[in-house]
Design a protein around this motif. Structure first.
Motif, PDB file in Angstrom:
ATOM      1  N   PRO A  65      -8.150  -1.521  -6.276  1.00  0.00           N
ATOM      2  CA  PRO A  65      -8.766  -1.148  -5.005  1.00  0.00           C
ATOM      3  C   PRO A  65      -9.181  -2.416  -4.267  1.00  0.00           C
ATOM      4  O   PRO A  65      -9.608  -3.386  -4.883  1.00  0.00           O
ATOM      5  CB  PRO A  65      -9.999  -0.352  -5.428  1.00  0.00           C
TER       6      PRO A  65
ATOM      7  N   ASP B 152     -12.184  -2.373   1.698  1.00  0.00           N
ATOM      8  CA  ASP B 152     -12.017  -0.951   1.985  1.00  0.00           C
ATOM      9  C   ASP B 152     -11.571  -0.277   0.700  1.00  0.00           C
ATOM     10  O   ASP B 152     -10.384  -0.280   0.379  1.00  0.00           O
ATOM     11  CB  ASP B 152     -10.993  -0.743   3.109  1.00  0.00           C
ATOM     12  N   ARG B 153     -12.516   0.287   0.014  1.00  0.00           N
ATOM     13  CA  ARG B 153     -12.188   0.742  -1.333  1.00  0.00           C
ATOM     14  C   ARG B 153     -11.382   2.040  -1.371  1.00  0.00           C
ATOM     15  O   ARG B 153     -11.079   2.553  -2.443  1.00  0.00           O
ATOM     16  CB  ARG B 153     -13.465   0.868  -2.164  1.00  0.00           C
ATOM     17  N   ARG B 154     -11.010   2.545  -0.205  1.00  0.00           N
ATOM     18  CA  ARG B 154     -10.025   3.622  -0.197  1.00  0.00           C
ATOM     19  C   ARG B 154      -8.665   3.032  -0.500  1.00  0.00           C
ATOM     20  O   ARG B 154      -7.850   3.611  -1.196  1.00  0.00           O
ATOM     21  CB  ARG B 154      -9.931   4.274   1.198  1.00  0.00           C
ATOM     22  N   LYS B 155      -8.447   1.854   0.069  1.00  0.00           N
ATOM     23  CA  LYS B 155      -7.141   1.213  -0.054  1.00  0.00           C
ATOM     24  C   LYS B 155      -6.934   0.644  -1.443  1.00  0.00           C
ATOM     25  O   LYS B 155      -7.818   0.014  -2.011  1.00  0.00           O
ATOM     26  CB  LYS B 155      -6.997   0.088   0.975  1.00  0.00           C
ATOM     27  N   ILE B 156      -5.730   0.855  -1.935  1.00  0.00           N
ATOM     28  CA  ILE B 156      -5.372   0.307  -3.244  1.00  0.00           C
ATOM     29  C   ILE B 156      -4.224  -0.644  -3.051  1.00  0.00           C
ATOM     30  O   ILE B 156      -3.278  -0.347  -2.312  1.00  0.00           O
ATOM     31  CB  ILE B 156      -5.007   1.449  -4.201  1.00  0.00           C
TER      32      ILE B 156
ATOM     33  N   HIS C  80       0.801  -1.224   0.000  1.00  0.00           N
ATOM     34  CA  HIS C  80       0.000   0.000   0.000  1.00  0.00           C
ATOM     35  C   HIS C  80       0.833   1.273   0.000  1.00  0.00           C
ATOM     36  O   HIS C  80       1.958   1.299   0.524  1.00  0.00           O
ATOM     37  CB  HIS C  80      -0.940   0.002   1.198  1.00  0.00           C
TER      38      HIS C  80
ATOM     39  N   SER D 116       3.891   8.489  -5.915  1.00  0.00           N
ATOM     40  CA  SER D 116       2.705   8.399  -6.759  1.00  0.00           C
ATOM     41  C   SER D 116       3.099   8.214  -8.220  1.00  0.00           C
ATOM     42  O   SER D 116       2.595   7.337  -8.933  1.00  0.00           O
ATOM     43  CB  SER D 116       1.881   9.673  -6.592  1.00  0.00           C
TER      44      SER D 116
ATOM     45  N   GLU E  12       0.805   4.113   1.623  1.00  0.00           N
ATOM     46  CA  GLU E  12       1.341   4.661   2.870  1.00  0.00           C
ATOM     47  C   GLU E  12       2.434   3.769   3.452  1.00  0.00           C
ATOM     48  O   GLU E  12       3.347   4.249   4.125  1.00  0.00           O
ATOM     49  CB  GLU E  12       0.222   4.865   3.907  1.00  0.00           C
TER      50      GLU E  12
END
Lengths: 181, 181
Positions: free
Chosen positions: A73, A77-81, A41, A57, A43
């Motif tokens: 994604p 948790d569809r924020r997480k890619i 991920h 990025s 982060e």
DNA sequence: GCAACTGGTTGCATAATGCAACTGGCTTTT
DNA sequence: AAAAGCCAGTTGCATTATGCAACCAGTTGC
């Protein structure tokens, strides 16, 4: 974000320029290593590598673009890619490990932890090696550059024919005892 | 010419960052390849690679600084300076060739000429490979990362002991028939 | 001495990289 | 359903690397 940079002399009749197009950029190999080591991920890469946000990025984008990383994604948790190494990315392992081993050999006090081991006996792997088609380990003196047309033509005029090359999974070693004493 | 750039997270307990410190720069590998292919002089690199003059000067300087290339004025014409791969530089061959092969595999219509062959039979070399200590060819699934303290500890609790590792010159391959059918 | 060669260096433009702050979609909390 | 927080990514601005062209110094051949 122009793509105007000269493409590293692609004409030079070998795969290096193409490889460097992606992997020659700062951080590319570090991201590859992190990815291989289990990070997936944004982060995670960010805090583990200490790379700048925008560059990370950008690099991830390029690696995905070139098919070295897959990007999707996550379901829960569809924020997480999730970034994951593709087969093409996995194929960079020998290059990455070779570099790593070189750095280790000449890099003063690098201790390597965790250690990269063979799953089977859990002993550290050996050196990444250049092999002949039959699997002999080759050094610089064993290599030659010949014109495409002259491949297989030995000094004595005889013609060597290709054999079934070794491949992964082969038990590679040793028809005789090795090195040591 | 400040050296202020963050040293690529040296802490990260492996040799990669150190290796990239030199070889991670644009052109470094191309110069290495050219050098391996028999080029030894400034103007040769310049015209062969199509690199900028000042950058070439800078890169050669750094490679010499890091002991990858040796540098010495030639006896018969002291204008000429000869750059030659050191042993340390030669040790980068597996990494360079691995990258090259990767580029070749995924790089569309690269034809490779001249071809890198095994001096013995003059057939193209095989793929650069990750080997176990005994010389088995390892793939990604065969690799694991373990804590330094746990090296050699197998899943069943038994302890593997290091064997004399394979080395250059060894006949590497094959205790059984390979791949093919 | 003079032109040519070899390996640089310098000045200036452009591209890549780094830092910090901000956005936008999604999830959790209240 | 607001409010707050998280995750990935973007934007603005400063610094560093890279590229191009021109210039420089030591050698060499004439």
């Amino acid at each position: 974000m122009g793509e105007i940079r000269e493409p590293l002399r692609e004409l030079t009749e070998c795969g290096l320029p193409m490889a460097l197009e992606v992997m020659g950029e700062r951080w590319s190999f570090m991201i590859l290593r992190a990815s291989f080591n289990g990070l997936h991920h944004f982060e995670e890469f960010l805090s583990e590598l200490g790379i700048a946000r925008n560059i990370l990025s950008n690099r991830l984008g390029r690696l995905v673009e070139h098919g070295i990383l897959g990007r999707q994604p996550m379901a829960e948790d569809r924020r997480k890619i999730e970034y994951r190494l593709t087969d093409k990315g996995m194929d960079l392992l020998p290059a990455m490990i070779a570099l790593r081993q070189w750095g280790q050999k000449y890099g003063a006090e690098v201790v390597e932890n965790p250690v990269l081991v063979d799953e089977r006996d859990r002993l550290p792997i050996g050196p990444v090696s250049i092999l002949s088609q039959e699997g002999r380990i080759l050094g610089p003196e064993d290599l030659a550059l010949v014109e495409r047309a002259n491949v297989g033509k030995r000094a004595d005029g005889s013609q060597a024919e290709p054999v079934a090359p070794v491949s992964r999974g082969d038990t590679a070693i040793a028809d005789g005892l090795r090195g040591a004493a």
